[in-house]
Design an enzyme around this catalytic site. Sequence first.
Site, PDB file in Angstrom:
ATOM      1  N   HIS A  81       0.701  -1.390  -0.194  1.00 30.88           N
ATOM      2  CA  HIS A  81       0.202   0.104   0.129  1.00 30.88           C
ATOM      3  C   HIS A  81       0.744   1.134  -0.036  1.00 30.88           C
ATOM      4  CE1 HIS A  81      -4.305   1.630   0.516  1.00 30.88           C
ATOM      5  NE2 HIS A  81      -3.137   2.847   1.428  1.00 30.88           N
ATOM      6  N   SER A  82       0.288   2.224  -0.863  1.00 28.98           N
ATOM      7  CA  SER A  82       1.843   3.135  -0.690  1.00 28.98           C
ATOM      8  C   SER A  82       0.199   4.811  -0.359  1.00 28.98           C
ATOM      9  CB  SER A  82       1.237   3.641  -1.992  1.00 28.98           C
ATOM     10  OG  SER A  82       2.292   2.809  -3.047  1.00 28.98           O
ATOM     11  N   CYS A  98      -1.504   7.676   0.792  1.00 24.99           N
ATOM     12  CA  CYS A  98      -2.582   8.322  -0.023  1.00 24.99           C
ATOM     13  C   CYS A  98      -2.824   8.997   2.046  1.00 24.99           C
ATOM     14  CB  CYS A  98      -3.484   7.565  -0.375  1.00 24.99           C
ATOM     15  SG  CYS A  98      -4.207   8.927  -1.037  1.00 24.99           S
ATOM     16  N   CYS A 148      -8.222   4.371  -2.133  1.00 30.37           N
ATOM     17  CA  CYS A 148      -6.853   4.149  -0.999  1.00 30.37           C
ATOM     18  C   CYS A 148      -7.447   3.800   0.439  1.00 30.37           C
ATOM     19  CB  CYS A 148      -5.797   5.329  -0.757  1.00 30.37           C
ATOM     20  SG  CYS A 148      -5.709   5.791  -2.138  1.00 30.37           S
ATOM     21  N   ARG A 164       1.594   8.133  -6.265  1.00 33.71           N
ATOM     22  CA  ARG A 164       2.380   7.383  -7.005  1.00 33.71           C
ATOM     23  C   ARG A 164       3.617   7.609  -7.636  1.00 33.71           C
ATOM     24  NH1 ARG A 164      -2.672   6.406 -12.059  1.00 33.71           N
ATOM     25  NH2 ARG A 164      -3.677   5.567 -11.107  1.00 33.71           N
ATOM     26  N   ASP A 218       3.579   6.819 -13.400  1.00 34.20           N
ATOM     27  CA  ASP A 218       3.489   5.869 -11.947  1.00 34.20           C
ATOM     28  C   ASP A 218       4.600   6.147 -11.722  1.00 34.20           C
ATOM     29  OD1 ASP A 218       3.270   4.571  -9.849  1.00 34.20           O
ATOM     30  OD2 ASP A 218       1.937   3.425 -10.424  1.00 34.20           O
ATOM     31  N   ARG A 236       6.171   4.894  -8.690  1.00 35.46           N
ATOM     32  CA  ARG A 236       6.710   4.607  -7.483  1.00 35.46           C
ATOM     33  C   ARG A 236       7.878   3.006  -7.643  1.00 35.46           C
ATOM     34  NH1 ARG A 236       0.831   2.939  -6.100  1.00 35.46           N
ATOM     35  NH2 ARG A 236       0.524   2.988  -7.931  1.00 35.46           N
TER      36      ARG A 236
END
Length: 359
Positions: free
Chosen positions: A216-217, A219, A232, A259, A291, A293
Amino acid sequence: MSLSPNPLERLNRARADLRMGLPVALTRGDQGALVVSAEAITADRLAALRMLGTPVVALTAHRAQTLKARAYDGDLARISLPADAGVAWIEALADPADDLTHPMKGPLISRRDGDAALHRAAIVLAKSAHLLPAAVVVTVPDAAKFAQENGLTALTTDETEAPETRLNPVVAARLPMRLAGMGRLHVFRPQDGGVEHYAIEVCRPMRDQPVLTRLHSACFTGDVMGSLKCDCGPQLHAALNSMHDAGSGVLLYLNQEGRGIGLANKMRAYSLQDQGFDTVEANHRLGFEDDERDFRLGAELLRRLGFPQVKLLTNNPKKVAMLERGGITVLERVPLQAGQTDENADYLATKAAKSGHIL
């Protein structure tokens, strides 16, 4: 033992310098330049740069396309800076906030002579500092010597490309969670001085069995503020619930906001979405890729924790591929359906159509 900074330490110092509007010296062989962030440059520093040479503004090809400027170098454009152009002109080149209300008055003249390696490195450095990917660049003779004489940070172009950095464990402690029950939070700090990343063990997952995992990024808007513009927050909560129901799991929480472009640039993208652009179009107008990431971080966290096999909670096949390239066996992709609202319908449609998400 040397007390001087190593290349990674100087890279982190250079990022901080750029964010404060301080020049950084870049070198490549016998070539050298001073670079300043386009969004942080001041009138005084611009005047000082002009005394050293003729500045150009380095932009990514995405941003150049928006401005109808030619990107002769393929992935970037070097825009000549007119003699009467000031800081506001540079900011307007870098920041698309007012593109629609105040279209650029061309023609924008793109350089096509010489080598663009220093300009390319300047953009890489600006991105890694979570700044707009645009820089003012002035070539100077013996840039390394100039940096030493003026107390500036100097890097080679190779040193702007940070290698895959090792994540070192800092601390771990028990954490009772409303959605997942008892767990253990691990904090990891990258060797390059970047932001910390987190791994949360839910209950007591076994190392010799595939563990239910969510990559999980971070947010802030969705996870913390409950934004309805994305899915998210609901996905995070649904993942924790699934791990609780399964009896164990691992949540990898990576500080790669927006991202990978940072919260400030993410909010710039949100502002562009209010003008009618989708999330990918907004990123491109800012000069970023779809993106930015780096999911290799997730693979390293799993390796450090001793989890070689996972069942991955995701709708994004790229996460599966990246973990597997990082040496993690993904035995199953577990769909994660949560958070669909009227407000994020277009956002989710864009993720499916342009980013390959399986919804």
